[in-house]
Design an enzyme around this catalytic site. Sequence first.
Site, PDB file in Angstrom:
ATOM      1  CE  LYS A 112      97.682  32.202   6.575  1.00  0.00           C
ATOM      2  NZ  LYS A 112      96.983  32.878   5.485  1.00  0.00           N
ATOM      3  CE  LYS A 194      96.186  25.128   4.573  1.00  0.00           C
ATOM      4  NZ  LYS A 194      95.114  26.052   4.446  1.00  0.00           N
ATOM      5  CE  LYS A 197      95.915  30.135  -3.821  1.00  0.00           C
ATOM      6  NZ  LYS A 197      95.050  30.923  -2.930  1.00  0.00           N
TER       7      LYS A 197
HETATM    8  P1  AMP Z   1      93.061  29.612  -0.433  1.00  0.00           P
HETATM    9  O1  AMP Z   1      94.189  29.224  -1.295  1.00  0.00           O
HETATM   10  O2  AMP Z   1      93.430  29.581   1.015  1.00  0.00           O
HETATM   11  O3  AMP Z   1      92.371  30.874  -0.829  1.00  0.00           O
HETATM   12  O4  AMP Z   1      91.975  28.471  -0.610  1.00  0.00           O
HETATM   13  C1  AMP Z   1      91.017  28.429  -1.647  1.00  0.00           C
HETATM   14  C2  AMP Z   1      90.158  27.204  -1.506  1.00  0.00           C
HETATM   15  O5  AMP Z   1      90.948  26.010  -1.650  1.00  0.00           O
HETATM   16  C3  AMP Z   1      89.487  27.080  -0.123  1.00  0.00           C
HETATM   17  O6  AMP Z   1      88.186  26.545  -0.315  1.00  0.00           O
HETATM   18  C4  AMP Z   1      90.347  26.091   0.601  1.00  0.00           C
HETATM   19  O7  AMP Z   1      89.633  25.388   1.595  1.00  0.00           O
HETATM   20  C5  AMP Z   1      90.790  25.160  -0.520  1.00  0.00           C
HETATM   21  N1  AMP Z   1      92.084  24.550  -0.230  1.00  0.00           N
HETATM   22  C6  AMP Z   1      93.253  25.190   0.042  1.00  0.00           C
HETATM   23  N2  AMP Z   1      94.248  24.320   0.246  1.00  0.00           N
HETATM   24  C7  AMP Z   1      93.715  23.081   0.097  1.00  0.00           C
HETATM   25  C8  AMP Z   1      94.248  21.740   0.163  1.00  0.00           C
HETATM   26  N3  AMP Z   1      95.539  21.519   0.437  1.00  0.00           N
HETATM   27  N4  AMP Z   1      93.406  20.709  -0.060  1.00  0.00           N
HETATM   28  C9  AMP Z   1      92.101  20.923  -0.352  1.00  0.00           C
HETATM   29  N5  AMP Z   1      91.537  22.154  -0.429  1.00  0.00           N
HETATM   30  C10 AMP Z   1      92.328  23.216  -0.216  1.00  0.00           C
END
Ligand code: AMP
Length: 329
Positions: A112, A194, A197
């Site tokens: 980042k 991956k 969002k």
């Molecule tokens: P975040 O959107 O970064 O706050 O992620 C929220 C949760 O979703 C965390 O536990 C991440 O590890 C999980 N997560 C985010 N992106 C992925 C993805 N592409 N595949 C699986 N888990 C994800």
Amino acid sequence: MRKRVFSGVQPTGNIHIGNYLGALRQFVQLQDENDCIYCIVDLHAITTPKDPRELREHILNVAALYMAVGIDPAKSTVFVQSDVPGHAELSWILMCNSYTGELSRMTQFKDKSRASESAGTGLFAYPVLMAADILLYDSDIVPVGNDQKQHIELTRDIAIRVNNKYGEDTFVVPEGRFLKEGARIMALDDPSAKMSKSAENELSRISLLDDEAKIKKAIMRATTDSDGEIRFDPENKPGVSNLLTIYGVFTGTSVAELEKNYAGQGYGALKKDLVEVTIESLRPIREKYAEICASGELPRILADGAEQAGAKAEQVIRRVKERFGLGSR
Ligand code: AMP
Ligand code: TRP
């Protein structure tokens, strides 16, 4: 024995099927047998600049989606991070017990910040705030996707370090919980990244509230390969393997079984069926989401959650301050 479970999601955009299959699905599974706390981590969201109005919208949106996927506020505590002051407080104490060297090695920071001089200090300290979230509740288990492995390791290192110095029972040393399937869902347009969002291309992801036309477009256009064989092989066939993973988890079918069912068929057939599977899997979530928004109960649920979480956090803050010799009493 009931264990303390803690996890969080950033209110930075619409929750997608990667978040759901990797993390939120676990939140729901764990809530019957454990004491679960699920947080909307807004302090993490401001590590990069955010529009205030959009941030507030996203906070409420994540809260409603927590309920829509099945988190029950009668069983689990749901709250917003900045409503409980202990997160920021403990974060500072932990910052004084972590090293710039170990934080420099975090891959998320490296990705980042891109080594820019003007990368925010908050972005650098992000994993320490996450450690504070977890340690503030004496958490035993942290259900997350694979991308959080390094942050969980750091949390454990900090907890063990503090315990060695200030007493073994200062912090509970937590463990990450990662699913075998779905822990890393890849972007539909680029299966080497991956699903996220924040990616620019809307078709890279499927958000839980996407309409049918968008779901169809994103899946039908998903990047695959040119050999035409439906086979699970993440290394050589990451696109097809990602589609098989999503299909398998949504339907509870093993990937081996899917390979057998689709033997001799083309990618078009697999994608067409996956469109249906995804639409049907997300339909109840969309319906529940609309119900929750219409009920007007969200503010009360979040206020109750903050009160419950705050009471638990206070006990740990008191213990930590006492161990460190902080304060006047
Ligand atoms: P975040 O959107 O970064 O706050 O992620 C929220 C949760 O979703 C965390 O536990 C991440 O590890 C999980 N997560 C985010 N992106 C992925 C993805 N592409 N595949 C699986 N888990 C994800
Ligand atoms: N860093 C996590 C993510 O980006 C979100 C998060 C913040 C979190 N604090 C947490 C996850 C505590 C689990 C526990 O996904």
